[in-house]
Design a protein around this motif. Structure first.
Motif, PDB file in Angstrom:
ATOM      1  N   MET A  65       0.819  -1.212   0.000  1.00  0.00           N
ATOM      2  CA  MET A  65       0.000   0.000   0.000  1.00  0.00           C
ATOM      3  C   MET A  65       0.858   1.270   0.000  1.00  0.00           C
ATOM      4  N   MET A  66       2.129   1.123   0.374  1.00  0.00           N
ATOM      5  CA  MET A  66       2.984   2.297   0.561  1.00  0.00           C
ATOM      6  C   MET A  66       3.219   3.067  -0.734  1.00  0.00           C
ATOM      7  N   LYS A  67       3.102   2.357  -1.888  1.00  0.00           N
ATOM      8  CA  LYS A  67       3.319   3.015  -3.183  1.00  0.00           C
ATOM      9  C   LYS A  67       2.212   4.013  -3.517  1.00  0.00           C
ATOM     10  N   THR A  68       1.052   3.817  -2.914  1.00  0.00           N
ATOM     11  CA  THR A  68      -0.106   4.670  -3.242  1.00  0.00           C
ATOM     12  C   THR A  68      -0.205   5.910  -2.348  1.00  0.00           C
ATOM     13  N   ILE A  69       0.669   6.028  -1.367  1.00  0.00           N
ATOM     14  CA  ILE A  69       0.588   7.147  -0.419  1.00  0.00           C
ATOM     15  C   ILE A  69       1.267   8.383  -1.011  1.00  0.00           C
ATOM     16  N   PRO A  70       0.609   9.543  -1.005  1.00  0.00           N
ATOM     17  CA  PRO A  70       1.201  10.777  -1.555  1.00  0.00           C
ATOM     18  C   PRO A  70       2.431  11.223  -0.768  1.00  0.00           C
ATOM     19  N   ILE A  71       3.323  11.930  -1.456  1.00  0.00           N
ATOM     20  CA  ILE A  71       4.544  12.423  -0.837  1.00  0.00           C
ATOM     21  C   ILE A  71       4.232  13.325   0.360  1.00  0.00           C
ATOM     22  N   ARG A  72       3.195  14.170   0.217  1.00  0.00           N
ATOM     23  CA  ARG A  72       2.865  15.103   1.308  1.00  0.00           C
ATOM     24  C   ARG A  72       2.478  14.349   2.586  1.00  0.00           C
ATOM     25  N   ASP A  73       1.841  13.174   2.430  1.00  0.00           N
ATOM     26  CA  ASP A  73       1.485  12.373   3.598  1.00  0.00           C
ATOM     27  C   ASP A  73       2.739  11.795   4.259  1.00  0.00           C
ATOM     28  N   TYR A  74       3.693  11.372   3.432  1.00  0.00           N
ATOM     29  CA  TYR A  74       4.959  10.879   3.985  1.00  0.00           C
ATOM     30  C   TYR A  74       5.690  11.991   4.747  1.00  0.00           C
ATOM     31  N   LEU A  75       5.668  13.200   4.204  1.00  0.00           N
ATOM     32  CA  LEU A  75       6.314  14.321   4.886  1.00  0.00           C
ATOM     33  C   LEU A  75       5.658  14.596   6.227  1.00  0.00           C
ATOM     34  N   SER A  76       4.329  14.492   6.267  1.00  0.00           N
ATOM     35  CA  SER A  76       3.604  14.675   7.527  1.00  0.00           C
ATOM     36  C   SER A  76       3.976  13.580   8.528  1.00  0.00           C
ATOM     37  N   MET A  77       4.086  12.341   8.044  1.00  0.00           N
ATOM     38  CA  MET A  77       4.477  11.225   8.919  1.00  0.00           C
ATOM     39  C   MET A  77       5.887  11.417   9.464  1.00  0.00           C
ATOM     40  N   ILE A  78       6.784  11.918   8.614  1.00  0.00           N
ATOM     41  CA  ILE A  78       8.165  12.147   9.050  1.00  0.00           C
ATOM     42  C   ILE A  78       8.211  13.218  10.136  1.00  0.00           C
ATOM     43  N   LEU A  79       7.421  14.275   9.957  1.00  0.00           N
ATOM     44  CA  LEU A  79       7.351  15.328  10.974  1.00  0.00           C
ATOM     45  C   LEU A  79       6.822  14.771  12.285  1.00  0.00           C
ATOM     46  N   LEU A  80       5.741  13.978  12.199  1.00  0.00           N
ATOM     47  CA  LEU A  80       5.175  13.376  13.403  1.00  0.00           C
ATOM     48  C   LEU A  80       6.151  12.395  14.043  1.00  0.00           C
ATOM     49  N   GLY A  81       6.881  11.651  13.202  1.00  0.00           N
ATOM     50  CA  GLY A  81       7.890  10.739  13.724  1.00  0.00           C
ATOM     51  C   GLY A  81       9.006  11.480  14.444  1.00  0.00           C
ATOM     52  N   PHE A  82       9.413  12.626  13.878  1.00  0.00           N
ATOM     53  CA  PHE A  82      10.430  13.457  14.523  1.00  0.00           C
ATOM     54  C   PHE A  82       9.985  13.873  15.924  1.00  0.00           C
ATOM     55  N   LEU A  83       8.720  14.264  16.034  1.00  0.00           N
ATOM     56  CA  LEU A  83       8.194  14.724  17.321  1.00  0.00           C
ATOM     57  C   LEU A  83       7.958  13.572  18.302  1.00  0.00           C
ATOM     58  N   GLY A  84       7.187  12.568  17.849  1.00  0.00           N
ATOM     59  CA  GLY A  84       6.681  11.551  18.764  1.00  0.00           C
ATOM     60  C   GLY A  84       7.593  10.383  19.046  1.00  0.00           C
ATOM     61  N   THR A  85       8.530  10.072  18.137  1.00  0.00           N
ATOM     62  CA  THR A  85       9.392   8.913  18.360  1.00  0.00           C
ATOM     63  C   THR A  85      10.886   9.260  18.370  1.00  0.00           C
TER      64      THR A  85
END
Length: 299
Positions: A65-85
């Motif tokens: 499913m990861m191929k179908t996820i937009p780049i902007r969503d990945y950027l949001s996940m990376i930001l959240l990962g930076f904060l939360g993990t």
């Protein structure tokens, strides 16, 4: 009816497992920090968390499913990962390195109060007298803990450690508020959170504190912390969210610091201060008043 009952019971079991393991965070941290610093601890723990969550992703075949996820969503996940993990754990483990396990963990668990404050600012939620009152009540609890009951002398036990713990609470509250705006697949998003945390942690640790090989005893706690406390519990957590009402979950989570005090007493031989218990009770009263008739899902 039987199916629904079975579903709820399994949900309660998953929730109980999360609380039991999350309550052991200060014990595992203190055991590891005997030999490693907070950056080294996070580096090793994140590796194990990343591996276990990656295996879960493959087992569920969600990597397709990861191929179908937009780049902007990945950027949001990376930001959240930076904060939360990443940032959250640096602050949390840093607090444990400087202050007592009970003081650091209880102060970090003030994040539900800060969620309320950030909701005023970011989500533009309505400010009410009740909400202000709950914040003030919980703030009194914080003062009791950090001053060890000497609320009029303001004799803080370790200012740096307390500030790191409270900063960690703020970061996790921000992570929770920002996470509410997105509806990512849970398995994929958590995997990306820990992937981003691994990248940030690897860069940080090799710049500031290159990793060293710990003793076998510390390896045990690193595996425990990385696989169970920060890894598998995410699986149990999302299963609990699927099966149990969120207002029950949000209330039950506040058992975590109480159970943590028992662990600290049993495994760390750290004297449980009466002021810590009183302060924790006051904080929980404020949090429960805030949560009353409010069904919001938090980690």
């Amino acid at each position: 009816l039987c199916f629904n009952m079975s579903k709820k019971i399994s949900g309660y079991i998953y929730l109980a497992l999360c609380i039991i393991f999350w309550a052991s965070i200060p014990v595992a941290s203190k055991k590891i920090l005997v030999e490693l610093n907070n950056l080294q601890m996070l580096f090793y723990s994140t590796i194990f968390s990343f591996i276990i969550l990656g295996l879960l992703l493959l087992a569920q075949k969600k990597h397709k499913m990861m191929k179908t996820i937009p780049i902007r969503d990945y950027l949001s996940m990376i930001l959240l990962g930076f904060l939360g993990t990443y940032l959250y754990y640096i602050l949390l483990y840093g607090a444990f390195a400087l202050t007592t396990a009970q003081e650091g963990f209880i102060l970090v668990y003030t994040w539900p109060i800060l969620v309320l404050l950030l909701a005023f600012v970011i989500l533009k939620e309505q400010v009410t007298l009740k909400k202000i009152l709950t914040i003030l009540i919980s703030f009194v609890g914080i003062i009791i803990i950090v001053t060890r009951g000497k609320i009029f002398s303001f004799a803080l036990t370790n200012v740096s450690g307390d500030l790191l713990a409270l900063s960690g609470a703020f970061v996790f509250a921000l992570f929770s508020i920002l996470g509410k705006k997105h509806n990512f697949d849970k398995t994929i998003s958590v995997f990306i959170y820990f992937l981003s945390a691994l990248i940030f942690t690897t860069i940080t640790v090799f710049i500031f504190s290159p990793p060293k090989i710990p003793s076998p005893d510390v390896w045990f706690w690193l595996l425990y912390n990385g696989i169970l406390v920060n890894g598998v519990t995410y699986i149990w957590w999302f299963k609990a969210l699927e099966k149990v009402d969120t207002h029950i979950i949000s209330t039950a989570l506040y058992l975590t610091p109480f159970i943590s005090l028992i662990y600290i007493w049993l495994f760390l031989d750290e004297k449980i201060l009466f002021s810590s218990v009183i302060g924790l009770v006051v904080i929980v009263i404020g949090i429960l008043l805030q949560s009353y008739k409010k069904k919001i899902r938090y980690k």
